[in-house]
Design a protein around this motif. Structure first.
Motif, short mmCIF file in Angstrom:
data_model
loop_
_atom_site.label_atom_id
_atom_site.label_comp_id
_atom_site.label_asym_id
_atom_site.label_seq_id
_atom_site.Cartn_x
_atom_site.Cartn_y
_atom_site.Cartn_z
N ALA A 27 0.85 -1.19 0.00
CA ALA A 27 0.00 0.00 0.00
C ALA A 27 0.88 1.24 0.00
O ALA A 27 1.98 1.24 0.56
N LEU A 28 0.41 2.30 -0.61
CA LEU A 28 1.16 3.55 -0.64
C LEU A 28 1.35 4.11 0.77
O LEU A 28 2.33 4.80 1.04
N THR A 29 0.46 3.77 1.67
CA THR A 29 0.57 4.25 3.05
C THR A 29 1.80 3.68 3.76
O THR A 29 2.16 4.17 4.83
N THR A 30 2.45 2.68 3.19
CA THR A 30 3.69 2.16 3.80
C THR A 30 4.80 3.20 3.72
O THR A 30 5.82 3.06 4.38
N LEU A 31 4.61 4.23 2.91
CA LEU A 31 5.60 5.29 2.77
C LEU A 31 5.20 6.52 3.60
O LEU A 31 5.47 7.64 3.22
N ALA A 32 4.55 6.30 4.74
CA ALA A 32 4.04 7.39 5.57
C ALA A 32 5.12 8.42 5.89
O ALA A 32 6.30 8.09 6.01
N GLY A 33 4.68 9.66 6.00
CA GLY A 33 5.60 10.76 6.27
C GLY A 33 5.83 11.57 5.00
O GLY A 33 5.08 11.47 4.03
N GLU A 34 6.87 12.35 4.99
CA GLU A 34 7.18 13.19 3.83
C GLU A 34 8.07 12.43 2.86
O GLU A 34 9.05 11.82 3.25
N THR A 105 6.90 -5.15 -5.80
CA THR A 105 5.96 -5.01 -4.68
C THR A 105 5.82 -3.56 -4.27
O THR A 105 5.04 -3.24 -3.37
N ALA A 106 6.55 -2.65 -4.89
CA ALA A 106 6.48 -1.22 -4.57
C ALA A 106 5.07 -0.70 -4.85
O ALA A 106 4.40 -1.16 -5.78
N PRO A 107 4.59 0.26 -4.07
CA PRO A 107 3.25 0.82 -4.28
C PRO A 107 3.04 1.31 -5.71
O PRO A 107 3.96 1.82 -6.36
N TYR A 108 1.78 1.20 -6.14
CA TYR A 108 1.41 1.40 -7.56
C TYR A 108 -0.05 1.86 -7.56
O TYR A 108 -0.94 1.05 -7.37
N VAL A 109 -0.30 3.17 -7.67
CA VAL A 109 -1.65 3.73 -7.54
C VAL A 109 -1.92 4.76 -8.63
O VAL A 109 -1.03 5.12 -9.40
#
Length: 156
Positions: A27-34, A105-109
């Motif tokens: 999920a893209l949220t795994t990259l939380a923060g800036e 497996t990197a986020p993809y949205v």
């Protein structure tokens, strides 16, 4: 996954995105923060991402919908050092991107066309020596909520 409730924030504006992926894609949220991003104002061909590889490495890639398969865009971005890909639609409405053939497996949205335009307008514009236009900036995610459930205890 398959939701549109999550958002990134760019220049003070919340931009919602569509996540139509599932495990093992993160999920893209795994990259939380800036996080820093590089928006390549093209369809995301391999040579476009390769032209900014030194700048793209370790950042989120953004490109436009069109010309090539979504999975090719994702594979091209990640193979050139990106930690995630966001595809901005090239017309009104949302996108449900296929994942068959995506090799990472990197986020993809995806996100709305208007939000892609907002990102470009709120970012720093650059042009490579070969004429490729790209934009750089930062986006922020709120950290996922912490669990209020206490950790399990063990009795000896």
């Amino acid at each position: 996954m398959g939701g549109t409730g999550d958002y990134v924030e760019v220049a003070g504006k919340k931009l919602f995105y569509t996540d139509s992926t599932s495990a093992p894609i993160q999920a893209l949220t795994t990259l939380a923060g800036e996080q820093q991003f590089v928006y390549v104002d093209t369809a995301g061909n391999a040579e476009d991402f390769a032209a900014v590889k030194d700048i793209l490495t370790g950042k989120i890639a953004i490109c436009n919908r069109g010309s090539i398969a979504f999975t090719d865009k994702g594979n091209n971005a990640i193979s050139n050092g990106a930690i995630a890909l966001i595809v901005a639609n090239n017309e009104a409405g949302t996108i449900s991107m296929a994942t068959d053939g995506y090799n990472y497996t990197a986020p993809y949205v995806s996100m709305l066309q208007a939000d892609g335009e907002y990102i470009k307008a709120s970012s720093e514009k650059h042009t490579t020596d070969s004429g490729l236009v790209y934009y750089t900036g930062t986006m922020t995610w709120a950290l996922p909520p912490l669990s209020t459930t206490p950790p399990p205890t063990t009795t000896l």
